[in-house]
Design a protein around this motif. Sequence first.
Motif, mmCIF file in Angstrom:
data_model
loop_
_atom_site.group_PDB
_atom_site.id
_atom_site.type_symbol
_atom_site.label_atom_id
_atom_site.label_comp_id
_atom_site.label_asym_id
_atom_site.label_seq_id
_atom_site.Cartn_x
_atom_site.Cartn_y
_atom_site.Cartn_z
ATOM 1 N N ALA A 1 1.007 -0.975 0.117
ATOM 2 C CA ALA A 1 0.014 0.166 0.075
ATOM 3 C C ALA A 1 0.982 1.464 0.234
ATOM 4 C CB ALA A 1 -1.119 0.170 1.348
ATOM 5 N N PHE A 2 1.783 1.167 1.252
ATOM 6 C CA PHE A 2 3.085 2.676 0.261
ATOM 7 C C PHE A 2 3.129 3.096 -0.293
ATOM 8 C CE2 PHE A 2 6.436 5.099 1.779
ATOM 9 C CZ PHE A 2 5.392 6.251 2.532
ATOM 10 N N GLU A 3 4.030 1.518 -1.115
ATOM 11 C CA GLU A 3 4.789 1.672 -2.497
ATOM 12 C C GLU A 3 3.585 2.046 -3.297
ATOM 13 O OE1 GLU A 3 7.316 -1.089 -5.602
ATOM 14 O OE2 GLU A 3 6.705 -1.268 -3.613
ATOM 15 N N ARG B 1 3.079 10.824 9.063
ATOM 16 C CA ARG B 1 2.215 10.367 9.265
ATOM 17 C C ARG B 1 1.734 8.779 9.421
ATOM 18 N NH1 ARG B 1 -2.380 13.589 7.062
ATOM 19 N NH2 ARG B 1 -3.712 12.248 8.957
ATOM 20 N N VAL B 2 1.841 8.435 8.061
ATOM 21 C CA VAL B 2 2.037 6.793 8.275
ATOM 22 C C VAL B 2 3.048 6.238 9.651
ATOM 23 C CG1 VAL B 2 2.572 4.719 7.001
ATOM 24 C CG2 VAL B 2 1.449 5.746 5.865
ATOM 25 N N VAL B 3 4.164 6.883 9.418
ATOM 26 C CA VAL B 3 5.152 6.121 10.682
ATOM 27 C C VAL B 3 4.459 6.097 11.846
ATOM 28 C CG1 VAL B 3 7.015 5.983 11.781
ATOM 29 C CG2 VAL B 3 7.023 5.928 9.121
ATOM 30 N N ASP B 4 4.100 7.605 12.250
ATOM 31 C CA ASP B 4 3.843 8.010 13.777
ATOM 32 C C ASP B 4 2.046 7.481 13.836
ATOM 33 O OD1 ASP B 4 5.734 9.428 13.599
ATOM 34 O OD2 ASP B 4 4.597 11.308 12.824
ATOM 35 N N ARG C 1 -10.588 5.385 1.919
ATOM 36 C CA ARG C 1 -10.597 6.376 1.169
ATOM 37 C C ARG C 1 -10.306 7.785 2.284
ATOM 38 N NH1 ARG C 1 -13.633 9.462 -2.535
ATOM 39 N NH2 ARG C 1 -12.705 9.379 -4.463
ATOM 40 N N ASP C 2 -10.854 8.297 2.781
ATOM 41 C CA ASP C 2 -11.099 8.897 3.879
ATOM 42 C C ASP C 2 -9.293 9.725 4.520
ATOM 43 O OD1 ASP C 2 -14.105 9.849 3.375
ATOM 44 O OD2 ASP C 2 -14.382 9.115 5.114
ATOM 45 N N ALA C 3 -8.847 9.023 5.026
ATOM 46 C CA ALA C 3 -7.813 8.745 5.794
ATOM 47 C C ALA C 3 -6.688 8.860 4.352
ATOM 48 C CB ALA C 3 -7.131 7.214 5.986
ATOM 49 N N LEU C 4 -7.232 8.469 3.287
ATOM 50 C CA LEU C 4 -5.691 8.313 1.693
ATOM 51 C C LEU C 4 -6.251 10.013 1.521
ATOM 52 C CD1 LEU C 4 -5.936 5.239 0.343
ATOM 53 C CD2 LEU C 4 -4.005 5.985 1.094
ATOM 54 N N ALA D 1 3.898 -1.872 6.795
ATOM 55 C CA ALA D 1 3.216 -2.741 7.010
ATOM 56 C C ALA D 1 1.901 -3.099 7.695
ATOM 57 C CB ALA D 1 4.439 -3.761 7.408
ATOM 58 N N GLU D 2 1.786 -2.102 8.742
ATOM 59 C CA GLU D 2 0.616 -1.801 9.769
ATOM 60 C C GLU D 2 -0.129 -0.908 8.589
ATOM 61 O OE1 GLU D 2 1.572 -1.877 13.761
ATOM 62 O OE2 GLU D 2 2.970 -0.410 12.679
ATOM 63 N N PHE D 3 0.420 -0.261 8.194
ATOM 64 C CA PHE D 3 -0.653 0.613 6.972
ATOM 65 C C PHE D 3 -0.824 -0.179 5.290
ATOM 66 C CE2 PHE D 3 -0.766 3.214 3.185
ATOM 67 C CZ PHE D 3 -1.851 3.982 3.455
ATOM 68 N N ASP D 4 -0.441 -1.083 5.285
ATOM 69 C CA ASP D 4 -0.764 -1.748 4.451
ATOM 70 C C ASP D 4 -1.843 -2.580 4.770
ATOM 71 O OD1 ASP D 4 -0.368 -3.292 1.459
ATOM 72 O OD2 ASP D 4 -0.196 -4.821 3.052
ATOM 73 N N GLU D 5 -1.606 -2.944 5.953
ATOM 74 C CA GLU D 5 -2.996 -3.703 6.728
ATOM 75 C C GLU D 5 -3.964 -3.313 6.542
ATOM 76 O OE1 GLU D 5 -3.791 -6.419 11.012
ATOM 77 O OE2 GLU D 5 -2.057 -5.625 10.766
#
Length: 271
Positions: A54-56, A125-128, A149-152, A134-138
């Motif tokens: 997801a992040f990539e 922000r993703v790290v924080d 979608r709202d978060a993105l 990996a957790e962002f992908d989950e």
Amino acid sequence: MSDDAEPTRNISGGPDGGGLETAFEERAADTRAEAVVDRLGELYWQKTYGGQDAFECLVRTILSQNTSDKASQPAHDALMDRYGGRDGDLAAALADADQPTLAETIESAGLYNQKSKTMITIAERVVDEYGSAAEFDEFVTETEPETVRDALLDFSGVGPKTADCVLLFSGGRAGVFPVDTHVHRIYRRLGIAPPDADHEEVRAVVEDQVPAEKCGFGHTASIQFGREYCSARKPACLDDPDACPMADLCDQIGVYPDTGEVVDPADASVE
């Protein structure tokens, strides 16, 4: 999207993408928009969706903004060569990246100063907020699509098309039809969406009229159709009505073969 061999049928959000395996049904189209997507299925290979990190995927889509695949691909490759090997956590690597160095790395993609700042801010922000890539992908693959979608969209520099591409190519979500410049032009020119519809309005119309399992393929095939047949300045129908495979399904909004004029559908005279 993957360079793997093309499958023989369309799968949108298959098992590897966090969704269900779904093939096109052999039945008559219920709407003109669905008929367009089915026609595109006769023209182009049908692809699989989902499975990208997801992040990539988010980074890759940011790189592609306002530029071509030819320009953004080398930038993506250079970025991954420099930052992708750090413990496998691209988000952590970009959160700590030196902005001028990152900008130089992605220079071929254009707007490299702006894009590098956006990527670093999002990575922080993703790290924080999520802890790691990996957790962002989950989060992207397992959370309700509208929440994702709202978060993105809350990320600075991420618009609807970028958010939808992450949902489609990473989350493998059925029913997501990203609207880029080609899709925005084509479905208004066809007369499926209102001539003055903005990108979000086109998305709403198409997602309502195209079955969920056909949206992923419909998006990528529409882009290919826009490049090969329905270009902004010189659509194939301008010189030869029979040259376009959508001729019988299109209202030609903003295209005037008699005069050779082509205008944005929003500027067309619609009776």
